[in-house]
Design a protein around this motif. Structure first.
Motif, PDB file in Angstrom:
ATOM      1  N   PRO A 122      20.143   0.192  13.332  1.00 51.30           N
ATOM      2  CA  PRO A 122      20.618  -0.414  14.361  1.00 51.30           C
ATOM      3  C   PRO A 122      20.542  -1.691  14.490  1.00 51.30           C
ATOM      4  CG  PRO A 122      17.909   1.365  14.898  1.00 51.30           C
ATOM      5  CD  PRO A 122      18.995   0.962  13.374  1.00 51.30           C
ATOM      6  N   GLY A 123      21.147  -2.295  15.067  1.00 49.18           N
ATOM      7  CA  GLY A 123      21.912  -3.303  14.744  1.00 49.18           C
ATOM      8  C   GLY A 123      23.070  -3.955  13.691  1.00 49.18           C
ATOM      9  N   ALA A 124      23.399  -2.996  12.405  1.00 52.51           N
ATOM     10  CA  ALA A 124      23.759  -3.453  11.890  1.00 52.51           C
ATOM     11  C   ALA A 124      25.745  -3.208  12.579  1.00 52.51           C
ATOM     12  CB  ALA A 124      24.319  -1.939  11.047  1.00 52.51           C
ATOM     13  N   HIS A 125      26.778  -4.352  11.911  1.00 53.64           N
ATOM     14  CA  HIS A 125      28.149  -3.789  12.236  1.00 53.64           C
ATOM     15  C   HIS A 125      28.278  -2.604  11.819  1.00 53.64           C
ATOM     16  CE1 HIS A 125      32.071  -5.974  11.737  1.00 53.64           C
ATOM     17  NE2 HIS A 125      31.883  -5.488  12.215  1.00 53.64           N
ATOM     18  N   LEU A 126      29.069  -2.358  13.123  1.00 47.93           N
ATOM     19  CA  LEU A 126      30.236  -1.006  12.957  1.00 47.93           C
ATOM     20  C   LEU A 126      30.578  -1.153  12.582  1.00 47.93           C
ATOM     21  CD1 LEU A 126      28.774   2.178  12.971  1.00 47.93           C
ATOM     22  CD2 LEU A 126      29.920   1.852  15.248  1.00 47.93           C
ATOM     23  N   THR A 127      31.480  -0.131  11.263  1.00 45.30           N
ATOM     24  CA  THR A 127      33.048  -0.216  11.206  1.00 45.30           C
ATOM     25  C   THR A 127      33.159   0.949  10.526  1.00 45.30           C
ATOM     26  OG1 THR A 127      33.270  -0.385   9.364  1.00 45.30           O
ATOM     27  CG2 THR A 127      33.119  -1.742  10.107  1.00 45.30           C
ATOM     28  N   SER A 128      34.400   1.480  10.698  1.00 43.96           N
ATOM     29  CA  SER A 128      34.572   2.693  10.483  1.00 43.96           C
ATOM     30  C   SER A 128      34.408   2.724   9.250  1.00 43.96           C
ATOM     31  CB  SER A 128      35.940   2.839  10.591  1.00 43.96           C
ATOM     32  OG  SER A 128      36.938   2.878  11.522  1.00 43.96           O
ATOM     33  N   PHE A 162      40.300  -3.230  14.448  1.00 44.63           N
ATOM     34  CA  PHE A 162      39.735  -2.336  15.481  1.00 44.63           C
ATOM     35  C   PHE A 162      39.215  -1.862  14.236  1.00 44.63           C
ATOM     36  CE2 PHE A 162      39.374   1.864  17.301  1.00 44.63           C
ATOM     37  CZ  PHE A 162      39.684   1.769  18.743  1.00 44.63           C
ATOM     38  N   GLU A 163      39.109  -1.125  12.596  1.00 46.28           N
ATOM     39  CA  GLU A 163      38.795  -0.262  12.681  1.00 46.28           C
ATOM     40  C   GLU A 163      37.106  -1.134  11.272  1.00 46.28           C
ATOM     41  OE1 GLU A 163      41.597   0.667   8.797  1.00 46.28           O
ATOM     42  OE2 GLU A 163      42.966   2.030  10.013  1.00 46.28           O
ATOM     43  N   ASN A 164      37.595  -2.892  11.502  1.00 49.01           N
ATOM     44  CA  ASN A 164      36.291  -3.110  11.511  1.00 49.01           C
ATOM     45  C   ASN A 164      35.875  -3.466  12.411  1.00 49.01           C
ATOM     46  OD1 ASN A 164      36.345  -4.324   7.903  1.00 49.01           O
ATOM     47  ND2 ASN A 164      38.752  -3.771   8.714  1.00 49.01           N
TER      48      ASN A 164
END
Length: 270
Positions: free
Chosen positions: A248-254, A189-191
Motif C-alpha cells: 500500500p502506498g507504492a508508486h503504481l506503474t504498468s 500513463f504507463e508510469n
C-alpha cells in the motif's frame, strides 16, 4: 498589386445562382390581387437577379500578364530561404517574356527539393514589365529535442525525449508534433501519471532548422491503496500481495503490475 499566377491550393468555385423552380402566376384572386405564390415567386426572381449582379464583377478577374518581360525574380519565405539557392530550379529567366510553362516548371522543381510545404507564384506589375515572386512556406527539420518538467520518479527526461521518436534532420510538421505528444503521454500513463499533460513548441531557427521543446505537467502519481484477490487463490491474500511486491502506498506503474503478476505465476508454478 499582387495577383496569384499558380498555386498549390484549389480556389473555391463561385456560387451558381439559378431561377426559382416556381412560375409566376398572372391569375388574380377574387380581391383583384396577385396570389401569395405569385408574390413569392416574383420576390425570389428579384433576389436572384440581385445575386447575379453581385457575382458578375467577380467573374472577370484580371488575367496574368503572360508575355510581358520579367524585370525581377524574388522569393518570400520563412526559414531563411534565399532565391540564390535555386538558380537551377527556376527556369523562368529574368529579361525573358513571362511564360506559363516556365513558371509551372519552376514551381515543380522547387517543390521537388523538399524544402517547401506550401508554394505559389505571384506577380507584381512594374512600369517596364512584371516582377515574379515565389511565395513559399518552408519545411523545417528537427534540431535539438528537449523535455522540461519530467517527473522526479518513474520516467526521466531522456526516456521521454527518446519516446518522442523525433530524429535529428527529419522533416517536422504539426502532425509529427501531435503524434510525439501522444507518445509522451502514453509513456507517462504507463508510469502511473494518469493526469499528465504535454505541450510542445517549435523553435524556428535559420536554415530551416527547428528545435523542439516539450513541457510536461505530470500531475500526481498513482499510488496503490490496496489489493483484492478474487476466486480461490488457496493462499492468503496478504501472502500473495507480499509475493508480488505490492505494498500500500507504492508508486503504481504498468511495469510494477506486470512484475507482480509474473511473481505470482512463478509462485504457483513451483
Amino acid at each position: 498589386m499582387n495577383v496569384d499566377l499558380l498555386t498549390s491550393t484549389c480556389r473555391p468555385k463561385l456560387p451558381h445562382s439559378s431561377l426559382s423552380r416556381g412560375t409566376l402566376s398572372s391569375k388574380r384572386d377574387r380581391a383583384g390581387t396577385f396570389s401569395g405564390r405569385a408574390v413569392l415567386a416574383r420576390a425570389s426572381f428579384i433576389v436572384i437577379l440581385i445575386e447575379l449582379i453581385s457575382v458578375l464583377p467577380l467573374v472577370s478577374a484580371e488575367q496574368p500578364p503572360w508575355g510581358r518581360p520579367v524585370v525581377e525574380i524574388s522569393m518570400e519565405s520563412d526559414g531563411g530561404i534565399r532565391i540564390s539557392d535555386f538558380r537551377r530550379e527556376i527556369t523562368q529567366e529574368k529579361g525573358k517574356p513571362l511564360d506559363p510553362s516556365k513558371v509551372a516548371e519552376s514551381i515543380k522543381n522547387l517543390w521537388a527539393t523538399g524544402r517547401f510545404r506550401g508554394l505559389e507564384a505571384t506577380f507584381r506589375e512594374e512600369k517596364t514589365g512584371v516582377a515574379l515572386v515565389f511565395v513559399g512556406q518552408a519545411t523545417f527539420f528537427v534540431g535539438v529535442v528537449r523535455v522540461e518538467g519530467a517527473p522526479k520518479r518513474g520516467v526521466s527526461s531522456a526516456a521521454l525525449t527518446s519516446a518522442s521518436r523525433l530524429r535529428l534532420g527529419q522533416p517536422l510538421s504539426e502532425e509529427d508534433l501531435a503524434a510525439a505528444r501522444k507518445r509522451l503521454e502514453a509513456v507517462l500513463f504507463e508510469n502511473g501519471y494518469y493526469q499528465a499533460r504535454v505541450t510542445s513548441e517549435m523553435l524556428k531557427l535559420n536554415d530551416q532548422v527547428a528545435d523542439v521543446l516539450f513541457t510536461v505537467v505530470p500531475g500526481p502519481a498513482a499510488r496503490l491503496s490496496g489489493v483484492e484477490f478474487e476466486g480461490h487463490p488457496l493462499v492468503p491474500p496478504q501472502r500473495l500481495a507480499a509475493v508480488a511486491g505490492w505494498r500500500p502506498g507504492a508508486h503504481l506503474t504498468s511495469a510494477r503490475l506486470e512484475r507482480g503478476l509474473a511473481r505470482i505465476h512463478n509462485y504457483y508454478a513451483k
